[in-house]
Write a protein that holds these residues in place. Structure first.
Motif, PDB file in Angstrom:
ATOM      1  N   LEU B 167     -36.816  14.014  10.556  1.00 38.19           N
ATOM      2  CA  LEU B 167     -37.703  15.137  10.891  1.00 38.19           C
ATOM      3  C   LEU B 167     -36.892  16.411  11.000  1.00 38.19           C
ATOM      4  O   LEU B 167     -37.245  17.452  10.456  1.00 38.19           O
ATOM      5  CB  LEU B 167     -38.368  14.874  12.234  1.00 38.19           C
ATOM      6  CG  LEU B 167     -39.665  14.090  12.210  1.00 38.19           C
ATOM      7  CD1 LEU B 167     -40.260  14.083  13.596  1.00 38.19           C
ATOM      8  CD2 LEU B 167     -40.613  14.732  11.226  1.00 38.19           C
ATOM      9  N   GLU B 169     -33.937  16.890   9.769  1.00 40.01           N
ATOM     10  CA  GLU B 169     -33.315  17.223   8.495  1.00 40.01           C
ATOM     11  C   GLU B 169     -34.313  17.894   7.563  1.00 40.01           C
ATOM     12  O   GLU B 169     -33.965  18.839   6.842  1.00 40.01           O
ATOM     13  CB  GLU B 169     -32.734  15.966   7.863  1.00 40.01           C
ATOM     14  CG  GLU B 169     -31.542  15.472   8.649  1.00 40.01           C
ATOM     15  CD  GLU B 169     -30.985  14.172   8.131  1.00 40.01           C
ATOM     16  OE1 GLU B 169     -29.861  13.842   8.498  1.00 40.01           O
ATOM     17  OE2 GLU B 169     -31.681  13.465   7.373  1.00 40.01           O
ATOM     18  N   ALA B 170     -35.545  17.412   7.609  1.00 39.98           N
ATOM     19  CA  ALA B 170     -36.574  18.056   6.791  1.00 39.98           C
ATOM     20  C   ALA B 170     -36.710  19.515   7.215  1.00 39.98           C
ATOM     21  O   ALA B 170     -36.840  20.407   6.378  1.00 39.98           O
ATOM     22  CB  ALA B 170     -37.901  17.318   6.950  1.00 39.98           C
ATOM     23  N   ALA B 171     -36.665  19.745   8.523  1.00 37.34           N
ATOM     24  CA  ALA B 171     -36.786  21.120   9.018  1.00 37.34           C
ATOM     25  C   ALA B 171     -35.583  21.954   8.598  1.00 37.34           C
ATOM     26  O   ALA B 171     -35.725  23.118   8.233  1.00 37.34           O
ATOM     27  CB  ALA B 171     -36.933  21.112  10.535  1.00 37.34           C
ATOM     28  N   ILE B 172     -34.398  21.347   8.631  1.00 27.47           N
ATOM     29  CA  ILE B 172     -33.202  22.081   8.201  1.00 27.47           C
ATOM     30  C   ILE B 172     -33.344  22.478   6.736  1.00 27.47           C
ATOM     31  O   ILE B 172     -33.031  23.605   6.350  1.00 27.47           O
ATOM     32  CB  ILE B 172     -31.944  21.222   8.410  1.00 27.47           C
ATOM     33  CG1 ILE B 172     -31.678  21.055   9.901  1.00 27.47           C
ATOM     34  CG2 ILE B 172     -30.737  21.863   7.741  1.00 27.47           C
ATOM     35  CD1 ILE B 172     -30.534  20.136  10.224  1.00 27.47           C
ATOM     36  N   LEU B 173     -33.863  21.557   5.914  1.00 24.88           N
ATOM     37  CA  LEU B 173     -34.060  21.880   4.504  1.00 24.88           C
ATOM     38  C   LEU B 173     -35.106  22.974   4.346  1.00 24.88           C
ATOM     39  O   LEU B 173     -35.088  23.739   3.394  1.00 24.88           O
ATOM     40  CB  LEU B 173     -34.501  20.639   3.733  1.00 24.88           C
ATOM     41  CG  LEU B 173     -33.439  19.558   3.559  1.00 24.88           C
ATOM     42  CD1 LEU B 173     -34.009  18.371   2.835  1.00 24.88           C
ATOM     43  CD2 LEU B 173     -32.243  20.103   2.821  1.00 24.88           C
ATOM     44  N   ASP B 174     -36.050  23.017   5.293  1.00 25.47           N
ATOM     45  CA  ASP B 174     -37.056  24.073   5.247  1.00 25.47           C
ATOM     46  C   ASP B 174     -36.481  25.404   5.704  1.00 25.47           C
ATOM     47  O   ASP B 174     -37.192  26.408   5.743  1.00 25.47           O
ATOM     48  CB  ASP B 174     -38.255  23.698   6.136  1.00 25.47           C
ATOM     49  CG  ASP B 174     -39.297  22.901   5.364  1.00 25.47           C
ATOM     50  OD1 ASP B 174     -39.287  22.973   4.126  1.00 25.47           O
ATOM     51  OD2 ASP B 174     -40.117  22.218   5.996  1.00 25.47           O
ATOM     52  N   GLY B 175     -35.224  25.410   6.100  1.00 25.83           N
ATOM     53  CA  GLY B 175     -34.577  26.662   6.451  1.00 25.83           C
ATOM     54  C   GLY B 175     -34.888  27.149   7.854  1.00 25.83           C
ATOM     55  O   GLY B 175     -34.986  28.353   8.100  1.00 25.83           O
ATOM     56  N   VAL B 176     -35.027  26.204   8.792  1.00 26.08           N
ATOM     57  CA  VAL B 176     -35.469  26.556  10.129  1.00 26.08           C
ATOM     58  C   VAL B 176     -34.260  26.657  11.053  1.00 26.08           C
ATOM     59  O   VAL B 176     -33.320  25.875  10.938  1.00 26.08           O
ATOM     60  CB  VAL B 176     -36.432  25.461  10.624  1.00 26.08           C
ATOM     61  CG1 VAL B 176     -36.838  25.701  12.041  1.00 26.08           C
ATOM     62  CG2 VAL B 176     -37.644  25.406   9.733  1.00 26.08           C
ATOM     63  N   ILE B 185     -40.866  21.863  16.378  1.00 25.29           N
ATOM     64  CA  ILE B 185     -40.901  20.464  15.958  1.00 25.29           C
ATOM     65  C   ILE B 185     -40.766  19.527  17.159  1.00 25.29           C
ATOM     66  O   ILE B 185     -41.611  18.656  17.390  1.00 25.29           O
ATOM     67  CB  ILE B 185     -39.775  20.137  14.952  1.00 25.29           C
ATOM     68  CG1 ILE B 185     -39.767  21.140  13.820  1.00 25.29           C
ATOM     69  CG2 ILE B 185     -39.907  18.703  14.446  1.00 25.29           C
ATOM     70  CD1 ILE B 185     -40.843  20.968  12.797  1.00 25.29           C
TER      71      ILE B 185
END
Ligand SMILES: Nc1ncnc2c1ncn2[C@@H]1O[C@H](COP(=O)(O)OP(=O)(O)OP(=O)(O)O)[C@@H](O)[C@H]1O
Ligand SMILES: [Mg+2]
Lengths: 395, 277
Positions: B167, B169-176, B185
């Motif tokens: 979760l 990591e997905a946010a990190i990829l989303d640039g958060v 999150i």
């Protein structure tokens, strides 16, 4: 769409070296599959490209530019996780829009992009639902949608289909292939599944213990594996391996099985000394069953598996432990316990040195028909030729 | 065969009854006592024979009890807000960021929560004097954090650890940014745990006595537990039972109401942690 290249990339976790000296070049728009046994470093490699892990040494370039020190969001990549990793408290729309909102796009632009992607994946009707109100396949699509909506230059997939049942997996596989054609984006795809790799990939990278074993087009890997590991890993059922000793190293190479029979392989074995231990490999679809009296090699049928469009026969050669698998057309099945003759066409034989390296396979032209026919009986009647298979034939 | 379940069911219900009686009776007795006046106070009754709100009225007339309640609410709310804010951020780093000495730090935090209050009392007193917070509600807030923070940090860290890594990591990829990861999150997903720990912190701060007694001087800075203990009668020899009981009922009710409101959440929060890991 961007090329991805890795140069001597290493990754260690404490004492575990997960990725060793990996060199890889993936052209822009290419579909590249990473395969290998569990724990060989596929996910780690993907995460290194994504920037979720830092390389220990080496360089990663995306679109020609080194990205080692760029944060994941600035690498122009999007990743689809095996567990999907959808934000559980956000609706499908919010899930897809979340990344765009970070980039300060206008509300209107975001809405248009999300809706366009939703149409592409046929999830327009699900936009207001929460992930827990979706089926597995729908979650999968949303996860892919969340990646597409960002218009990345490179897509990374980590076993995206492994949570789906067989039917849905095939359907989604076809959709991913269509998506690739349509988006023309570079895709790097980790999978356990042979069929996914063979059908989707332009290029397959086989990894073992963090090392690249071979890179090539699916059929190249299938027909010309660089070593015994790749030969055994690609293709299902697994390639048959017979231990042997090299008797003649000029083409066609001549091998002696432990039981004394002689085999021919149309390979260039000149690099190997005569008398060295080698392994002969042959795929199950190339093992031919013939009448016992027409062949030097004989085996008993241990088991048969009916698979509809074809069947598999498991054969015991002499008293060896390992069974030989033969893939047969329907109607040609021998009965269990039946004695059969086996022909292994030299052109389909692979030869591996003791260290696993493959001898280059010759093409049909450069081995002499006479050289082969001196060993292989000229007349070979297929089992099904005679109409009634021979039962309990005398040895 | 069919008798055994009946017997065990009966036993079970008896046990439940005993526990409920044991838990509820003191409160019940406080309620009926608070409704009595005069000599009736010293008669043992198990049922409310009189309904007299006299004690409640005098409670507010004889001392600044309204002010005390307000103090308690202020202190408890501030303690909850500050503990949750700090512990959510601390939990993020303790559960998600790998750094040297993380285990040691977590162990230390847990150890701090085991110190008896008396052990830190004099040191805390010096600290509060040095900060100029003596006889000040902020001093109490500061002091209470010493026992609410270890607990909230520990619980939230445990919960946050169980959220899937993907979760984040997905946010990190989303640039958060990390701040947005925590607020957008993690916090929404940790909501049940936050309510549970927040409520427990509230109750701790609401009921605390020793620090409140030591660090306040004047009536108008006192919190309710201290105020109740210091309620005195007309003479040295008179103990105003009625008032004390009325006050006890008044301070217990908000807590009971809060627990009832958040009951579902608390159970969800307590079991959510138990399901995984
Ligand atoms: N964060 C980590 N810390 C320590 N070791 C790790 C970490 N991540 C991976 N490894 C190790 O690195 C090796 C490669 O792991 P990786 O997850 O890349 O394998 P994989 O090829 O994806 O396997 P699978 O097919 O089972 O998913 C394994 O030996 C694993 O134990
Ligand atoms: Mg993996």
């Amino acid at each position: 769409m961007a090329a991805v290249s890795l140069h001597r990339v290493n990754k260690t976790f404490g004492t575990v070296q997960a990725v060793r000296d990996v060199d890889m070049d993936i052209a822009a728009g290419e579909f590249c599959c990473l395969v290998g046994p569990s724990g060989c470093g596929k996910s780690t490699l993907l995460r290194l490209i994504a920037g979720l892990e830092d390389v220990s040494t080496g360089e990663i370039r995306i679109g020609g530019k080194p990205v080692n020190h760029r944060p994941p969001a600035q690498r122009g990549i999007a990743m689809v996780f095996q567990s999907y990793a959808l934000y559980p408290h956000m609706t499908v729309y919010q899930n897809m829009a979340f990344g765009l909102q970070q980039s300060r796009a206008s509300r209107q632009a975001i809405r248009e992009r999300v809706e366009e992607t939703a149409r592409l994946l046929q999830i327009e009707t699900l936009l207001e639902r929460l992930p827990k109100q979706l089926s597995g396949g729908q979650r999968q699509r949303v996860a892919i949608g969340r990646a597409i909506v960002r218009h990345p230059r490179v897509f990374l997939f980590d076993e995206p289909l492994s949570n789906l049942d067989a039917g849905l997996r095939q359907q989604t596989r076809v959709e991913i292939a269509r998506l690739h054609t349509r988006l023309q984006a570079t895709m790097i795809y980790v999978t356990h599944d042979q069929i996914e790799a063979m059908t989707l990939a332009d290029k397959i990278v086989v990894l073992r213990e963090g090392r690249v074993e071979q890179v090539g087009a699916p059929l190249q890997l299938y027909h010309h594996p660089a070593n015994q590991f790749v030969a055994g890993f690609i293709g299902s059922p697994r390639m048959n391996f017979l231990p042997a000793r090299l008797q003649r190293n000029t083409a066609p190479a001549e091998l002696v099985l432990p039981s004394g029979e002689i085999l021919l392989a149309a390979v260039n074995a000149s690099a190997l000394p005569i008398g060295s231990a080698v392994t002969c490999g042959i795929r199950s679809e190339h093992v031919e069953l013939v009448r016992p009296e027409d062949a030097y090699l004989r085996a008993t049928v241990v088991l048969r598996e009916q698979l509809g469009d074809h069947s598999l026969a498991f054969l015991r050669l002499g008293d060896s432990e390992e069974l030989l698998t033969a893939k047969l057309a329907p109607g040609a099945e021998p009965a269990p316990e039946q004695l059969v003759g086996i022909a292994l066409p030299p052109t389909h034989c692979h030869l591996f040195a003791a260290d696993g390296r493959a001898c280059p396979r010759s093409t049909e032209a450069n081995w002499t028909e006479t050289g082969v026919s001196s060993v292989v009986p000229r007349v070979r009647r297929k089992l099904d030729d005679s109409g009634s298979p021979i039962k309990n034939a005398p040895t | 065969m069919s008798r055994a379940p009946t017997v065990s069911a009966l036993g079970f219900h008896l046990a439940v009854l005993a526990i409920v009686l044991y838990a509820v009776f003191p409160f019940y007795y406080a309620v009926i006592t608070s409704l009595k006046t005069g000599s009736a106070l010293f008669r043992v009754d198990y049922f409310p024979f009189s309904w007299d709100l006299h004690n409640y009225v005098t409670l507010f007339q004889q001392q600044p009890f309204g002010r005390n309640i307000l103090n308690s609410v202020t202190v408890a709310v501030l303690v909850v807000v500050v503990s949750l804010l700090l512990s959510a951020l601390a939990a993020y780093s303790l559960s998600r960021v790998a750094f040297r000495g993380r285990g040691l730090l977590l162990g230390t935090i847990l150890t701090v929560s085991m110190f008896p209050q008396v052990a830190v009392l004099s040191g805390m007193f010096e600290l509060i004097r040095a900060l100029g917070l003596y006889n000040n509600l902020l001093g109490l807030v500061f002091a209470y954090l010493i026992f609410t923070l270890p607990f909230t940090v520990w619980v939230l860290t445990t919960f946050m650890r169980e959220l899937p890594k993907e979760l984040e990591e997905a946010a990190i990829l989303d640039g958060v940014s990390p701040w947005t990861i925590v607020t957008r999150i993690f916090l929404p997903l940790l909501w049940p745990a936050m309510v549970t720990t927040g409520l427990l912190a509230f109750i701790q701060a609401w009921n605390e006595f020793l620090f409140a007694l030591t660090f306040t001087l004047t009536d108008d800075q006192r919190t309710v537990p201290v105020a109740i203990a210091l309620i005195s009668g007309g003479s040295r020899y008179e103990l105003p039972w009625g008032n004390i009981m009325a006050a006890s009922v008044l301070v217990t009710v908000p807590v009971v109401v809060l627990v009832l409101i958040f009951q579902r959440r608390i159970i969800a929060g307590l079991t959510a942690g138990a399901l995984k890991g």
